[in-house]
Design a protein around this motif. Structure first.
Motif, PDB file in Angstrom:
ATOM      1  N   GLN A 289       0.808  -1.210  -0.157  1.00  0.00           N
ATOM      2  CA  GLN A 289      -0.041   0.159   0.052  1.00  0.00           C
ATOM      3  C   GLN A 289       0.715   1.194   0.129  1.00  0.00           C
ATOM      4  N   GLU A 290       1.879   1.178   0.823  1.00  0.00           N
ATOM      5  CA  GLU A 290       2.984   2.397   0.677  1.00  0.00           C
ATOM      6  C   GLU A 290       3.231   2.537  -0.852  1.00  0.00           C
ATOM      7  N   ASN A 291       3.609   1.491  -1.467  1.00  0.00           N
ATOM      8  CA  ASN A 291       4.351   1.814  -3.040  1.00  0.00           C
ATOM      9  C   ASN A 291       2.979   2.383  -3.794  1.00  0.00           C
ATOM     10  N   ILE A 292       1.876   1.803  -3.325  1.00  0.00           N
ATOM     11  CA  ILE A 292       0.664   2.263  -4.295  1.00  0.00           C
ATOM     12  C   ILE A 292       0.505   3.620  -4.186  1.00  0.00           C
ATOM     13  N   GLU A 293       0.536   3.935  -2.911  1.00  0.00           N
ATOM     14  CA  GLU A 293       0.240   5.616  -2.643  1.00  0.00           C
ATOM     15  C   GLU A 293       1.322   6.494  -3.291  1.00  0.00           C
ATOM     16  N   ALA A 294       2.535   5.959  -3.049  1.00  0.00           N
ATOM     17  CA  ALA A 294       3.722   6.603  -3.575  1.00  0.00           C
ATOM     18  C   ALA A 294       3.670   6.837  -5.231  1.00  0.00           C
ATOM     19  N   GLY A 296       1.045   6.875  -6.975  1.00  0.00           N
ATOM     20  CA  GLY A 296      -0.221   7.626  -7.184  1.00  0.00           C
ATOM     21  C   GLY A 296      -1.539   6.859  -7.655  1.00  0.00           C
ATOM     22  N   GLY A 297      -1.331   5.285  -7.119  1.00  0.00           N
ATOM     23  CA  GLY A 297      -2.595   4.587  -7.382  1.00  0.00           C
ATOM     24  C   GLY A 297      -2.022   3.074  -7.738  1.00  0.00           C
TER      25      GLY A 297
END
Length: 338
Positions: A289-294, A296-297
């Motif tokens: 999830q941290e990668n997803i947020e970094a 942008g989706g």
């Protein structure tokens, strides 16, 4: 479809957590105040007093009424203003938004949407049945409901995230048969390896006894994993996912197993072992999830071996009003290595 994701039952909290004081929680980003009314029934109100917008969850329960901590306005279980302690006359016609709320299987369930509910919440299998032993877990994930569901119903990740704990790679071919259902989808696995891991060495009766393993997704937000053996042993793991917001999910898990009189002894090691394994999932999904947020989706590449990924995503999109759910009774086979 007629019903959106919010128009379903979600677990708000275990029954034991809702006692004499109100409880604050968040579902779908909506702040709620839970309390027990004068009949001991659970009630869920919007966590905002209409007088000066204070948080009702910071107040107290007075004779089954939720009293605001700011000026003491008292509201009933359906949100109606029943008393203003400093005003002698009848209180004005005023309501706080209330949400359907029921108690079942040791949980308080809330429907955070505006649609009409006709069915009761789903029932956790095997609870309180003779010969079965159960325990519960509650886990907060920094991940979406979809990510949690796919993780719980994903066999390949267990050979890496839970290596030596639950499953160890053997590179053996395994057949998976996937079938869509009226309320989700199910996968049955065949010729599945079960050795070289702590869980299998403790819980499996051995390779000479045949095993049936199914993974099932129940719309909108429940996973169920079942193992049954010819000698009568069985294990069932059901997880109900409650979205806190669009990045966090609270998961309520019931694990039941059939071991007769040995059940309480098995639970002594099975419960802490299950907590270790689910915490491994927590760490992995948090990182993702941290990668997803970094980034942008999400940007996923799904294989056919991610057997329930597509039905889960199609059902969830349909319940958001973005298409139709998968047609029931479709069936296909997938080969993967575990």
């Amino acid at each position: 479809m007629g019903r959106m994701l919010e128009d379903h039952w979600y677990i708000a909290c275990p029954s034991r957590k809702l006692k004499r004081q109100p409880l604050a929680l968040e579902i779908f980003g909506r702040k709620l105040a839970l309390f027990r009314d004068e009949g001991g029934r659970p009630a869920a109100l919007e966590d905002c007093c209409p007088h000066r917008n204070a948080s009702l969850s910071g107040g107290r329960v007075v004779h089954g009424r939720l009293a605001c901590p700011y000026h003491g306005w008292e509201f009933g279980g359906e949100g109606r203003l029943l008393r203003v302690p400093y005003a002698p006359e009848q209180p004005p016609a005023c309501r706080v938004k209330h949400y359907p709320c029921v108690e079942q299987d040791g949980y308080v369930w809330v429907c955070p949407g505006d649609g009409e509910l006709t069915a009761a919440p789903m029932v956790f299998p095997h609870l309180n049945l003779p010969g079965w032993t159960s325990f519960r877990m509650e886990t907060l994930f920094h991940a979406t409901v979809e990510a949690c569901l796919e993780n719980f119903l994903d066999c390949p990740h267990a050979t890496h995230v839970h290596r030596y704990w639950f499953r160890t790679p053997t590179a053996r071919p395994v057949k998976a048969v996937v079938r869509t259902l009226e309320d989700g989808a199910v996968t049955e696995y065949f010729q599945e390896p079960r050795e070289k891991s702590l869980v299998w060495s403790l819980l499996s009766p051995g390779k000479t006894v045949s095993m049936k393993h199914t993974d099932r997704y129940l719309a909108p937000a429940t996973s169920r994993v079942d193992y049954s053996f010819d000698d009568g042993r069985a294990y069932s793991i059901t997880s109900s996912c409650t979205p806190v917001d669009d990045r966090h999910t609270r998961v309520f898990t019931v694990i039941s197993f059939r071991r007769g009189w040995l059940g309480p002894l098995v639970r002594l090691f099975f419960h802490p072992l299950s907590r270790i394994i689910i915490n491994q999932d927590v760490r992995m999904l948090n990182q993702a999830q941290e990668n997803i947020e970094a980034r942008g989706g999400p940007d996923f590449l799904a294989l056919e071996q991610d057997v329930l990924f597509r039905p889960i995503m199609e059902w969830r999109r349909a319940l958001r009003g973005e298409g139709e759910p998968p047609q029931a009774d479709r069936e296909w086979q997938v080969e993967l290595k575990l």
